[in-house]
Design a protein around this motif. Structure first.
Motif, PDB file in Angstrom:
ATOM      1  N   ASP A  21       6.284 -23.049  42.263  1.00  0.00           N
ATOM      2  CA  ASP A  21       6.873 -22.910  40.920  1.00  0.00           C
ATOM      3  C   ASP A  21       6.052 -22.022  40.002  1.00  0.00           C
ATOM      4  OD1 ASP A  21       8.994 -24.802  41.397  1.00  0.00           O
ATOM      5  OD2 ASP A  21       7.524 -26.419  41.131  1.00  0.00           O
ATOM      6  N   VAL A  22       4.855 -21.638  40.439  1.00  0.00           N
ATOM      7  CA  VAL A  22       3.951 -20.909  39.541  1.00  0.00           C
ATOM      8  C   VAL A  22       4.618 -19.668  38.916  1.00  0.00           C
ATOM      9  CG1 VAL A  22       1.823 -19.520  39.452  1.00  0.00           C
ATOM     10  CG2 VAL A  22       1.768 -21.846  40.390  1.00  0.00           C
ATOM     11  N   PRO A  23       5.269 -18.797  39.686  1.00  0.00           N
ATOM     12  CA  PRO A  23       5.878 -17.615  39.041  1.00  0.00           C
ATOM     13  C   PRO A  23       6.935 -17.985  37.996  1.00  0.00           C
ATOM     14  CG  PRO A  23       5.688 -17.275  41.409  1.00  0.00           C
ATOM     15  CD  PRO A  23       5.350 -18.723  41.163  1.00  0.00           C
ATOM     16  N   ALA A  24       7.795 -18.943  38.326  1.00  0.00           N
ATOM     17  CA  ALA A  24       8.865 -19.314  37.379  1.00  0.00           C
ATOM     18  C   ALA A  24       8.292 -19.980  36.131  1.00  0.00           C
ATOM     19  CB  ALA A  24       9.870 -20.235  38.065  1.00  0.00           C
ATOM     20  N   VAL A  25       7.298 -20.847  36.311  1.00  0.00           N
ATOM     21  CA  VAL A  25       6.701 -21.518  35.149  1.00  0.00           C
ATOM     22  C   VAL A  25       5.972 -20.493  34.279  1.00  0.00           C
ATOM     23  CG1 VAL A  25       4.912 -23.168  34.435  1.00  0.00           C
ATOM     24  CG2 VAL A  25       6.569 -23.805  36.197  1.00  0.00           C
ATOM     25  N   THR A  26       5.326 -19.532  34.919  1.00  0.00           N
ATOM     26  CA  THR A  26       4.626 -18.495  34.151  1.00  0.00           C
ATOM     27  C   THR A  26       5.621 -17.733  33.278  1.00  0.00           C
ATOM     28  OG1 THR A  26       3.018 -18.277  35.939  1.00  0.00           O
ATOM     29  CG2 THR A  26       3.060 -16.516  34.301  1.00  0.00           C
ATOM     30  N   ARG A  27       6.739 -17.327  33.856  1.00  0.00           N
ATOM     31  CA  ARG A  27       7.759 -16.597  33.074  1.00  0.00           C
ATOM     32  C   ARG A  27       8.278 -17.452  31.922  1.00  0.00           C
ATOM     33  NH1 ARG A  27      11.612 -15.385  37.645  1.00  0.00           N
ATOM     34  NH2 ARG A  27      10.059 -16.276  38.770  1.00  0.00           N
ATOM     35  N   LEU A  28       8.592 -18.719  32.228  1.00  0.00           N
ATOM     36  CA  LEU A  28       9.128 -19.639  31.208  1.00  0.00           C
ATOM     37  C   LEU A  28       8.133 -19.808  30.061  1.00  0.00           C
ATOM     38  CD1 LEU A  28      11.551 -21.721  30.813  1.00  0.00           C
ATOM     39  CD2 LEU A  28      10.002 -23.431  31.773  1.00  0.00           C
TER      40      LEU A  28
ATOM     41  N   GLU B 291      -0.172 -15.568  36.112  1.00  0.00           N
ATOM     42  CA  GLU B 291       0.105 -16.547  37.168  1.00  0.00           C
ATOM     43  C   GLU B 291      -1.154 -17.279  37.624  1.00  0.00           C
ATOM     44  OE1 GLU B 291       2.531 -15.011  40.342  1.00  0.00           O
ATOM     45  OE2 GLU B 291       4.170 -14.483  38.961  1.00  0.00           O
ATOM     46  N   ASN B 292      -2.278 -16.572  37.655  1.00  0.00           N
ATOM     47  CA  ASN B 292      -3.531 -17.238  38.047  1.00  0.00           C
ATOM     48  C   ASN B 292      -3.920 -18.333  37.053  1.00  0.00           C
ATOM     49  OD1 ASN B 292      -3.976 -15.752  40.390  1.00  0.00           O
ATOM     50  ND2 ASN B 292      -4.897 -14.068  39.221  1.00  0.00           N
TER      51      ASN B 292
ATOM     52  N   VAL C  26      -1.829 -19.997  35.089  1.00  0.00           N
ATOM     53  CA  VAL C  26      -0.868 -21.104  35.220  1.00  0.00           C
ATOM     54  C   VAL C  26      -1.201 -21.942  36.448  1.00  0.00           C
ATOM     55  CG1 VAL C  26       1.561 -21.641  35.698  1.00  0.00           C
ATOM     56  CG2 VAL C  26       0.955 -20.028  33.866  1.00  0.00           C
ATOM     57  N   GLU C  27      -1.543 -21.277  37.535  1.00  0.00           N
ATOM     58  CA  GLU C  27      -1.941 -22.014  38.733  1.00  0.00           C
ATOM     59  C   GLU C  27      -3.137 -22.922  38.428  1.00  0.00           C
ATOM     60  OE1 GLU C  27      -2.501 -19.596  42.240  1.00  0.00           O
ATOM     61  OE2 GLU C  27      -3.916 -21.055  43.079  1.00  0.00           O
ATOM     62  N   HIS C  28      -4.107 -22.356  37.738  1.00  0.00           N
ATOM     63  CA  HIS C  28      -5.294 -23.168  37.437  1.00  0.00           C
ATOM     64  C   HIS C  28      -5.004 -24.273  36.423  1.00  0.00           C
ATOM     65  CE1 HIS C  28      -9.539 -24.183  37.076  1.00  0.00           C
ATOM     66  NE2 HIS C  28      -9.294 -24.344  35.791  1.00  0.00           N
ATOM     67  N   TRP C  29      -4.394 -23.919  35.308  1.00  0.00           N
ATOM     68  CA  TRP C  29      -4.288 -24.857  34.180  1.00  0.00           C
ATOM     69  C   TRP C  29      -3.117 -25.825  34.304  1.00  0.00           C
ATOM     70  CZ3 TRP C  29      -8.627 -25.423  32.051  1.00  0.00           C
ATOM     71  CH2 TRP C  29      -9.466 -24.339  31.729  1.00  0.00           C
ATOM     72  N   LEU C  30      -2.114 -25.464  35.051  1.00  0.00           N
ATOM     73  CA  LEU C  30      -0.898 -26.281  35.004  1.00  0.00           C
ATOM     74  C   LEU C  30      -0.433 -26.875  36.322  1.00  0.00           C
ATOM     75  CD1 LEU C  30       0.981 -24.191  32.321  1.00  0.00           C
ATOM     76  CD2 LEU C  30      -0.082 -26.431  32.008  1.00  0.00           C
ATOM     77  N   LEU C  31      -0.960 -26.409  37.448  1.00  0.00           N
ATOM     78  CA  LEU C  31      -0.566 -27.083  38.696  1.00  0.00           C
ATOM     79  C   LEU C  31      -1.151 -28.492  38.667  1.00  0.00           C
ATOM     80  CD1 LEU C  31      -0.843 -25.165  42.074  1.00  0.00           C
ATOM     81  CD2 LEU C  31       1.157 -26.231  41.007  1.00  0.00           C
ATOM     82  N   PRO C  32      -0.348 -29.502  38.982  1.00  0.00           N
ATOM     83  CA  PRO C  32      -0.856 -30.876  38.890  1.00  0.00           C
ATOM     84  C   PRO C  32      -2.143 -31.083  39.686  1.00  0.00           C
ATOM     85  CG  PRO C  32       1.506 -30.881  39.235  1.00  0.00           C
ATOM     86  CD  PRO C  32       1.075 -29.455  39.353  1.00  0.00           C
TER      87      PRO C  32
END
Ligand code: NHW
Ligand code: EN5
Length: 412
Positions: free
Chosen positions: A259-266, A282-283, A285-291
């Motif tokens: 979901d990282v690309p879609a969440v980043t865009r959103l 994206e990096n 978002v991967e770090h800060w928001l992936l559970p």
């Protein structure tokens, strides 16, 4: 009044009304060769260390210092208790500098007695994306307070940030310093009212009994249950609609790596509307928001029809030590992080976040009145706390103080 802060390139109280001053950097960068090459002097008993936060032992030392000496509420009833896993996550985002994890220890005993950190971040202020340091976890051991160690620590982190050719910083504090870009209110939503009252986090309201209070804060076990049909009990309905993962909004689920690309865009699209906000790629978002278990939780809504990612919510885990209770030693708190609604009303999304947090056994869900949070706080039975959070920029001036709803930045 502020013997140290008056000497720093920050907005000064005397300039608050002055709209002639331009917006942007207060001082220009100097050539790197002109940045002081040696660390600032500490009082003789102490020495600087760069903390290797990857090392289990060092992480434990930092954890112990913070657990015993970091931020407390105004009545010294609770103290933040960031976990080791949390610290390791908070201090090692993409592109972090080891040299920005700064400790002070007693030369003779090697005991860690002070700490301050920076991490790099791209922060947008209006149209300008500025590379900054986010400074956090400033802590001086209780026995070494009021000796003017903090200004030395702040100057040293500033020097090390400058050595990376970075000239701005963002930070928050519960105290008023020269000068806030905005001031936010903490709000609290009771999930376990009985415990919160027991430990003195909240009080029984006037003319409220414990059982009325528990009822007031009760949450459904499943979100947005389809209307109860005639001759249906709640328990029959819950059973009927029971899902593999108990949630409410159709398509509400935990965020996953793909979901990282879609969440980043959103998120990028959402954060555009705020005056100050992070510029996440994206990096990030991967770090800060992936559970990350017991550190950060993120959920999203994937449209069951189009499989589009339309909404997102997240919170981080920050327990507090309870300082004077016979019955309990920790308060489990979730802090609202980044939330985005495009299709699901924010109110419904956050109601789902509350249900998830309750299921995960959090005692309280905290949020600041940043971004669009004011649109759900009262309705979802959050109440204002006794704490405020002031946001600051170092070496970047804004013409006007912002409304908290113009702020799109949440620091840990
Ligand atoms: S806010 C949490 C800060 N930590 C705590 O509250 C933990 C408990 N308290 C302590 O450990 C999140 C001590 O009380 C501390 C102060 C260490 C706070 N921010 O050494 P002295 C952050 O970590 C000023 C900034 O005698 P102390 C953000 C104070 O106004 N300044 O005090 C950190 C006074 O200056 P003034 C603060 O009590 C952001 C001077 O320190 C402050 O023994 C840092 C007194 O020093 C605070 N929270 O130790 C800034 N609290 O001018 C980063 C007090 O008023 C800036 N002070 O005389 C950017 C740097 C990077 C730039 C890159 C270009
Ligand atoms: C850097 N990232 O004062 C952060 N917390 O309201 C550093 N109050 O928990 C700066 N005093 O109001 C941090 N309960 C600054 C904040 C420091 C910690 C702090 C406040 C925020 C807080 C609680 C407990 C108060 C205990 C006595 C509070 C009331 C809750 C009540 C629930 C029911 C509805 C009404 C509100």
């Amino acid at each position: 009044r502020h013997k140290f802060w008056e000497t720093q390139p920050v907005g000064q109280f005397k300039d608050l009304g002055d709209t002639n001053l331009p917006e942007g950097p207060i001082e220009q960068p100097t050539p790197l060769s002109e940045v002081k090459q040696e660390p600032y002097n500490l009082p003789a008993p102490y020495e600087w260390i760069t903390c290797d936060i990857d090392s289990e032992d060092m992480c434990s030392e930092v954890y112990t210092l913070l657990t015993n000496n970091y931020v407390e509420d105004d009545e010294n009833m609770f103290r933040f208790n960031y976990s080791k896993e949390f610290l390791s996550w908070a201090l090692r985002p993409p592109g972090y500098y080891r040299s920005w994890h700064i400790g002070v220890r007693v030369k003779s005993s090697k005991k860690l007695v002070a700490f301050i950190t920076g991490i790099p971040a791209k922060i947008r202020v209006r149209d300008a994306v500025v590379v900054m340091a986010e400074v956090n976890f400033l802590c001086v051991h209780k026995k070494l307070r009021s000796k003017r160690l903090a200004p030395v620590m702040i100057k040293e982190v500033t020097r090390r940030v400058h050595l990376e050719n970075i000239w701005q910083a963002a930070y928050t504090a519960g105290v008023v310093l020269p000068t806030p870009i905005t001031t936010c209110q903490y709000w609290h939503r009771s999930l376990n009212p009985k415990k919160l009252i027991d430990v003195g986090f909240s009080r029984l309201g006037a003319r409220m009994t414990m059982s009325r209070t528990i009822k007031l804060y009760k949450l459904p076990e499943q979100t947005s249950t389809p209307g109860l049909g005639a001759r249906m009990t709640m328990s029959r309905t819950i059973k009927l609609y029971k899902l593999p993962e108990q949630t409410s909004t159709p398509g509400f689920r935990k965020m996953e790596p793909h979901d990282v690309p879609a969440v980043t865009r959103l998120l990028r699209n959402y954060l555009k509307q705020f005056v100050v906000a992070p510029d996440f790629d994206e990096n990030d978002v991967e770090h800060w928001l992936l559970p990350k278990e017991d550190v950060v939780d993120s959920y999203l809504v994937e449209s069951p029809e189009t499989h589009e990612i339309t909404d997102f919510c997240s919170f981080y885990t920050l327990p507090s030590s309870i300082l004077g209770s016979q019955n309990y030693s920790t308060l489990k708190a979730a802090y609202s992080y980044y939330n985005v609604s495009t299709k699901t009303p924010l109110l419904q999304l956050m109601n789902d976040a509350l249900i998830v947090a309750k299921k995960k056994d959090f005692d309280v869900f905290n949020a600041l009145d940043v971004m669009h949070n004011e649109t759900f706080l009262k309705e979802l039975k959050f109440g204002p706390g006794d704490g405020k959070l002031h946001y600051y920029l170092y070496n970047y001036r804004l013409k006007h103080v912002l409304r908290s709803s113009e702020l799109g930045l949440v620091l840990l």
